[in-house]
Design an enzyme around this catalytic site. Structure first.
Site, PDB file in Angstrom:
ATOM      1  N   ARG A 170      -5.809   3.075   4.469  1.00 48.68           N
ATOM      2  CA  ARG A 170      -6.312   1.714   4.245  1.00 48.68           C
ATOM      3  C   ARG A 170      -7.237   1.215   5.345  1.00 48.68           C
ATOM      4  O   ARG A 170      -7.570   0.042   5.377  1.00 48.68           O
ATOM      5  CB  ARG A 170      -5.141   0.751   4.002  1.00 48.68           C
ATOM      6  CG  ARG A 170      -4.386   1.160   2.763  1.00 48.68           C
ATOM      7  CD  ARG A 170      -3.344   0.218   2.245  1.00 48.68           C
ATOM      8  NE  ARG A 170      -2.572   0.975   1.280  1.00 48.68           N
ATOM      9  CZ  ARG A 170      -1.543   1.755   1.612  1.00 48.68           C
ATOM     10  NH1 ARG A 170      -1.081   1.782   2.848  1.00 48.68           N
ATOM     11  NH2 ARG A 170      -0.945   2.485   0.691  1.00 48.68           N
ATOM     12  N   THR A 215      -0.289   5.712   5.794  1.00 46.71           N
ATOM     13  CA  THR A 215      -1.382   5.356   4.898  1.00 46.71           C
ATOM     14  C   THR A 215      -2.026   4.022   5.311  1.00 46.71           C
ATOM     15  O   THR A 215      -3.138   3.718   4.894  1.00 46.71           O
ATOM     16  CB  THR A 215      -0.883   5.215   3.442  1.00 46.71           C
ATOM     17  OG1 THR A 215       0.157   4.221   3.418  1.00 46.71           O
ATOM     18  CG2 THR A 215      -0.337   6.535   2.913  1.00 46.71           C
ATOM     19  N   GLU A 233      10.465   6.663  -0.610  1.00 44.75           N
ATOM     20  CA  GLU A 233      10.846   7.349  -1.855  1.00 44.75           C
ATOM     21  C   GLU A 233      11.526   8.681  -1.526  1.00 44.75           C
ATOM     22  O   GLU A 233      12.095   9.335  -2.396  1.00 44.75           O
ATOM     23  CB  GLU A 233       9.618   7.607  -2.736  1.00 44.75           C
ATOM     24  CG  GLU A 233       9.303   6.457  -3.684  1.00 44.75           C
ATOM     25  CD  GLU A 233       8.839   5.210  -2.976  1.00 44.75           C
ATOM     26  OE1 GLU A 233       7.884   5.293  -2.191  1.00 44.75           O
ATOM     27  OE2 GLU A 233       9.457   4.142  -3.178  1.00 44.75           O
ATOM     28  N   ASP A 356      12.604  -1.097  -6.074  1.00 43.68           N
ATOM     29  CA  ASP A 356      11.395  -0.707  -5.326  1.00 43.68           C
ATOM     30  C   ASP A 356      10.499  -1.923  -5.067  1.00 43.68           C
ATOM     31  O   ASP A 356       9.281  -1.815  -5.064  1.00 43.68           O
ATOM     32  CB  ASP A 356      10.636   0.411  -6.085  1.00 43.68           C
ATOM     33  CG  ASP A 356       9.447   0.971  -5.313  1.00 43.68           C
ATOM     34  OD1 ASP A 356       9.457   0.906  -4.072  1.00 43.68           O
ATOM     35  OD2 ASP A 356       8.499   1.456  -5.959  1.00 43.68           O
ATOM     36  N   ASN A 442       0.411  -4.958  -5.786  1.00 40.74           N
ATOM     37  CA  ASN A 442       0.683  -3.865  -4.858  1.00 40.74           C
ATOM     38  C   ASN A 442      -0.100  -4.102  -3.557  1.00 40.74           C
ATOM     39  O   ASN A 442      -0.198  -5.240  -3.114  1.00 40.74           O
ATOM     40  CB  ASN A 442       0.426  -2.512  -5.529  1.00 40.74           C
ATOM     41  CG  ASN A 442       1.318  -1.418  -4.940  1.00 40.74           C
ATOM     42  OD1 ASN A 442       1.274  -1.164  -3.738  1.00 40.74           O
ATOM     43  ND2 ASN A 442       2.143  -0.794  -5.755  1.00 40.74           N
ATOM     44  N   TRP A 443      -0.638  -3.079  -2.937  1.00 40.21           N
ATOM     45  CA  TRP A 443      -1.228  -3.219  -1.592  1.00 40.21           C
ATOM     46  C   TRP A 443      -2.618  -3.859  -1.638  1.00 40.21           C
ATOM     47  O   TRP A 443      -3.160  -4.199  -0.587  1.00 40.21           O
ATOM     48  CB  TRP A 443      -1.319  -1.839  -0.914  1.00 40.21           C
ATOM     49  CG  TRP A 443      -2.166  -0.937  -1.729  1.00 40.21           C
ATOM     50  CD1 TRP A 443      -1.737  -0.103  -2.708  1.00 40.21           C
ATOM     51  CD2 TRP A 443      -3.594  -0.865  -1.719  1.00 40.21           C
ATOM     52  NE1 TRP A 443      -2.813   0.497  -3.315  1.00 40.21           N
ATOM     53  CE2 TRP A 443      -3.964   0.045  -2.723  1.00 40.21           C
ATOM     54  CE3 TRP A 443      -4.595  -1.485  -0.954  1.00 40.21           C
ATOM     55  CZ2 TRP A 443      -5.298   0.361  -2.995  1.00 40.21           C
ATOM     56  CZ3 TRP A 443      -5.925  -1.185  -1.233  1.00 40.21           C
ATOM     57  CH2 TRP A 443      -6.255  -0.258  -2.239  1.00 40.21           C
ATOM     58  N   VAL A 592      -1.275   5.072  -6.182  1.00 43.12           N
ATOM     59  CA  VAL A 592      -0.171   5.612  -6.977  1.00 43.12           C
ATOM     60  C   VAL A 592      -0.448   5.583  -8.480  1.00 43.12           C
ATOM     61  O   VAL A 592      -0.148   6.525  -9.198  1.00 43.12           O
ATOM     62  CB  VAL A 592       1.175   4.940  -6.615  1.00 43.12           C
ATOM     63  CG1 VAL A 592       1.189   3.460  -6.953  1.00 43.12           C
ATOM     64  CG2 VAL A 592       2.323   5.642  -7.302  1.00 43.12           C
ATOM     65  N   CYS A 652       6.648  17.641 -11.994  1.00 41.96           N
ATOM     66  CA  CYS A 652       5.211  17.497 -12.317  1.00 41.96           C
ATOM     67  C   CYS A 652       4.744  16.064 -12.573  1.00 41.96           C
ATOM     68  O   CYS A 652       3.585  15.727 -12.313  1.00 41.96           O
ATOM     69  CB  CYS A 652       4.866  18.321 -13.566  1.00 41.96           C
ATOM     70  SG  CYS A 652       5.624  19.951 -13.638  1.00 41.96           S
TER      71      CYS A 652
HETATM   72  O1  LIG Z   1       8.192   3.378   0.243  1.00 41.96           O
HETATM   73  C1  LIG Z   1       7.226   3.820   0.857  1.00 41.96           C
HETATM   74  O2  LIG Z   1       7.305   4.312   1.989  1.00 41.96           O
HETATM   75  C2  LIG Z   1       5.913   3.704   0.203  1.00 41.96           C
HETATM   76  C3  LIG Z   1       4.750   4.170   0.790  1.00 41.96           C
HETATM   77  C4  LIG Z   1       3.526   3.987   0.107  1.00 41.96           C
HETATM   78  C5  LIG Z   1       2.329   4.485   0.838  1.00 41.96           C
HETATM   79  O3  LIG Z   1       2.482   4.807   2.023  1.00 41.96           O
HETATM   80  O4  LIG Z   1       1.247   4.591   0.317  1.00 41.96           O
HETATM   81  C6  LIG Z   1       3.540   3.344  -1.160  1.00 41.96           C
HETATM   82  C7  LIG Z   1       4.787   2.915  -1.655  1.00 41.96           C
HETATM   83  N1  LIG Z   1       5.915   3.108  -0.978  1.00 41.96           N
HETATM   84  C8  LIG Z   1       4.925   2.231  -2.907  1.00 41.96           C
HETATM   85  O5  LIG Z   1       6.040   1.875  -3.290  1.00 41.96           O
HETATM   86  C9  LIG Z   1       3.789   1.963  -3.674  1.00 41.96           C
HETATM   87  O6  LIG Z   1       3.872   1.356  -4.750  1.00 41.96           O
HETATM   88  C10 LIG Z   1       2.535   2.416  -3.191  1.00 41.96           C
HETATM   89  C11 LIG Z   1       1.269   2.329  -3.759  1.00 41.96           C
HETATM   90  C12 LIG Z   1       0.447   2.944  -2.871  1.00 41.96           C
HETATM   91  C13 LIG Z   1      -0.995   3.169  -2.990  1.00 41.96           C
HETATM   92  O7  LIG Z   1      -1.601   3.445  -1.956  1.00 41.96           O
HETATM   93  O8  LIG Z   1      -1.507   3.066  -4.108  1.00 41.96           O
HETATM   94  N2  LIG Z   1       1.140   3.377  -1.800  1.00 41.96           N
HETATM   95  C14 LIG Z   1       2.423   3.076  -1.976  1.00 41.96           C
HETATM   96 CA   LIG Z   2       7.980   2.611  -2.057  1.00 44.83          CA
END
Ligand SMILES: O=C(O)c1cc(C(=O)O)c2c(n1)C(=O)C(=O)c1cc(C(=O)O)[nH]c1-2
Ligand SMILES: [Ca+2]
Length: 726
Positions: A170, A215, A233, A356, A442-443, A592, A652
């Site tokens: 990011r 990330t 996760e 989550d 989300n992010w 994701v 998968c």
């Molecule tokens: O629980 C975690 O450690 C973790 C890490 C990350 C990540 O680092 O990208 C995501 C998520 N969770 C998550 O729940 C999530 O929905 C998610 C979306 C994304 C993305 O970059 O699109 N990362 C993450």
């Molecule tokens: Ca997560």
């Protein structure tokens, strides 16, 4: 030569000579010399823009004071969210509702990536720093659109599958001539902003048993670089660490959840948190979660760092903490002392997280009037679907209101506790979680415009059914456990029953004082980009279907758009360059949702697009996403489809989606890769050609016979969804 004409003049001279010998006089001379130096520097040639001397000068000047000072003009974009409030509100108004229709392309820059691009470009005096997938950093000269340098931390591509959600990054932090990036494999790296050469590197991972990644973008607070990790996760324990920006020496670390209770607690906050967990769940074996994988925000005046914490590990609280409990500090905002990393306060948005519902979503620090009184608040829209206004001086709850439909809670009480719907935690029965684990937000960063008083929030719904998993054990990898064969531990079976709610993507303009929607725009799909808002009364957002759009910030009317050649998930930045306002956005479909699904046929690589009024550069040609026809004719035994389904789900589905149903994202859908590939699936599954793109090598994790069953599932599903031939 000075002629000492009169006695008075002589006296004057000797007095001056006297003062010159005194310390004060020395200072006076020094300041005179300094003034002369400034004058001569200005009159002499300043280093050419984009030269190493210029880059050194402008990047060395970035520090806490310059970031604060920049907030008055928004001339540069020196830190990820523009300012310490991370408002993503620019005071620039050269581009505005009247002339945005004339916005045109200045240049594009190919990031040479095919996975998700999530970074907001930082820019100081036309020197841009942005990351692509695999944590690759690019320095770009905005004046020319050309590369200054790029830095690939050479993350081993074979660990791609060790993060849940694409090999994304990011963005970077900039401080006193250094660029800081968190690499996907857990290293925090400091680069020389001029050369892109590594200055120092630290492995931030404390535990190699569990899958940890980075990330998120680092933040620099009081000369320290703060970073967290992903991994909840996979059974990771969350923490954040601060490193000295100059040396890389560790300054402090704060854990999000308690560790093994047989060992001493790291601090009082862990001791207090442990009381909210049931040790019967052996949470320390499963990590507990709480990973701080995105938002870290800083209020320099309060000297507080705010950490948005992640979900529980495993997700299912009945398994994680059988007797219940809030499980601090999951799904919370936690304030830490910026100098010591000591816990100051917390507010938990989702007590005892079960779905989550991370609170890692980007925060905005704003000063707004509530009930007639100015308040220092945090504005926050975590995954759980509620919009929060929290007092950032003390963590006190002010208000919360759902910004989309939710079914896990009916609201929040006056103390800031959710009023839960009991069925949402049924230990046996499954349900559609609304929002689902992809989150109502989300992010993708939101922005806050103090002129309209509105927050521009990328909201969504991604349907997912959660059924509690029988007999779950940490890393037991039961066939049918979502991602279980690649390290996932959720404690739920996903979509055992097909979800009944519908997907959507939406831009919401939200009034945080009234806790009410002002306007919205519906999109064709979830997973649209972050937002930028400006004093030109504009909101900019990229979309999943490959457009970059400008809206009127007050009314939501669409004023302009440009194609982007691929889906957009990141947020834009804007800045002044030689008297002209620019807007830049890094595009690249992924994250994701974007691994397995898509909303556009355009499939261009990760690219930075830079726009200005009257820009005339041609758009890059569009490459169409290549798919084979729906797979047909691969021999299989129908009796293998059932067991093949379970194996497919655990090995998968997280990346490839459902064959023939999803259409593939930045990873292919196995329904559309051709019969020959499916018939020879073994060659891809065992030490296959995609291991160097992040696919696991399933040697020892699947048998030849398992692969035969997976083939049966793929071909069987393709046959089941194939429209009847006319
Ligand atoms: O629980 C975690 O450690 C973790 C890490 C990350 C990540 O680092 O990208 C995501 C998520 N969770 C998550 O729940 C999530 O929905 C998610 C979306 C994304 C993305 O970059 O699109 N990362 C993450
Ligand atoms: Ca997560």
């Amino acid at each position: 030569m000075i002629r000492l004409a009169s006695p008075t003049a002589r006296r004057e001279f000797s007095r001056t000579a006297e003062t010159q010998r005194s310390p004060l006089g020395f200072l006076m001379i020094a300041s005179t010399i300094a003034t002369l130096a400034v004058v001569s520097a200005a009159s002499a040639q300043s280093p050419p823009k984009g030269s190493p001397e210029h880059i050194k000068a402008v990047t060395s000047a970035v520090d806490q004071n310059s970031i604060k000072a920049n907030a008055a003009t928004s001339n540069d974009w020196p830190t990820i969210g523009l300012d310490y409030g991370e408002t993503r509100f620019s005071k620039l108004n050269q581009i505005n509702t009247d002339n945005v229709k004339n916005l045109g392309l200045m240049w594009t820059y190919n990031l040479e990536s095919s996975r998700g691009v999530e970074a907001t470009p930082l820019v100081v005096d036309g020197i841009m720093y942005v990351t692509a997938s695999w944590s690759v950093v690019h320095a770009i000269d905005v004046r020319t659109g050309k590369r200054i340098w790029s830095f690939d931390p050479e993350v081993s591509r074979s660990i791609g599958y060790k993060g849940c959600c694409d090999v994304v990054n990011r963005g970077v932090a900039l401080h006193k001539g250094k660029v800081f990036v968190g690499a996907y494999d857990g290293r925090l790296i400091a680069l020389d902003a001029v050369t892109g050469k590594k200055v120092w590197e630290k492995d931030t991972l404390i535990d190699k048993e569990h899958s940890y990644t980075i990330t998120g973008a680092p933040r620099v607070v009081n000369g320290k670089v703060v970073i967290g990790n992903g991994g909840a996760e996979y059974g990771a324990r969350g923490y954040v660490t601060a490193y000295d920006a100059e040396t890389g020496n560790q300054a402090w670390r704060w854990f999000v959840v308690p560790g093994d209770p047989s060992k001493p607690y790291e601090d009082e906050s862990m001791e207090a948190a442990a009381k909210t967990w049931d040790p019967a769940g052996k949470y320390w074996v499963n990590g507990g979660g709480g990973t701080a994988w995105d938002t870290i925000t800083f209020d320099p005046d309060l000297n507080l760092v705010y950490i948005g914490t992640g979900n529980g590990s495993p997700w299912n609280r009945h398994l994680r903490s059988p007797a219940g409990g809030d499980n601090l500090y999951l799904a919370s905002i936690v304030a830490l002392n910026a100098d010591t990393g000591k816990y100051v306060w917390h507010y938990q948005e989702t007590p005892g997280d079960h779905w989550d519902y991370t609170s890692t979503q980007p925060m905005i620090l704003a000063d707004i009037n509530i009930d007639g009184a100015p308040r220092k608040v945090i504005l926050h829209a975590p995954k759980n679907g509620f919009f929060f206004v929290i007092d950032r001086t003390n963590g006190k709850f002010i208000s919360a209101k759902n910004f989309v439909d939710v079914n896990w809670a009916t609201g929040y009480d006056a103390n800031g506790r959710p009023i839960e719907v009991a069925a949402a935690r049924d230990p046996e029965k499954g349900m559609d979680a609304i929002p689902g684990p992809y989150g109502a937000h989300n992010w993708h960063p939101m922005s806050f415009n103090p002129m309209t008083g509105l927050v521009y929030l990328p909201a969504q719904g991604v349907p997912l059914n959660l059924t509690p998993q029988k007999g779950w054990k940490h890393n037991a990898n039961q066939p049918g456990e979502f991602g279980g064969n690649t390290g996932w531990n959720t404690g739920f079976v996903l979509n055992a029953t097909p979800p009944q709610n519908l997907p959507f993507g939406r831009l919401i303009a939200w009034d945080p004082v009234k806790q009410k929607e002002a306007w919205k725009q519906e999109y064709v799909a979830p997973w649209n980009g972050g937002t930028l808002t400006t004093a030109g009364n504009l909101v900019f957002q990229g979309t999943a279907d490959g457009r970059f759009i400008a809206y009127n910030a007050t009314t939501g009317d669409k004023l302009w758009e440009s194609p982007t050649g691929t889906g957009v998930v990141a947020a834009a930045s804007t800045y002044m360059l030689d008297g002209k306002q620019y807007v830049s956005i890094a595009v690249g479909w992924g994250g994701v949702f974007g691994i397995a699904a898509r909303a556009t046929e355009a499939d261009n690589p990760g690219t930075v697009y830079t726009f200005a009024i009257d820009g005339k550069a041609p758009l890059p040609p569009i490459t169409k996403y290549q798919m084979e026809n729906l797979v047909e004719g691969v021999k299989y035994d129908p009796a293998d489809v059932g067991p093949g389904t379970l194996l497919y789900v655990s090995s998968c589905v997280t990346c490839h989606g459902v064959p023939g149903v999803d259409k593939g994202g930045n990873v292919r859908n196995l329904g559309y890769v051709g019969a020959e590939t499916i018939a020879n699936l073994k060659n891809f599954v065992f030490k296959g050609p995609h291991v160097d793109k992040g696919m696991p090598d399933f040697t020892g994790k699947l048998s030849d016979d398992d692969v035969v069953k997976i083939i049966a599932f793929i071909q069987g599903t393709a046959d089941a969804v194939r429209p009847p031939k006319k």
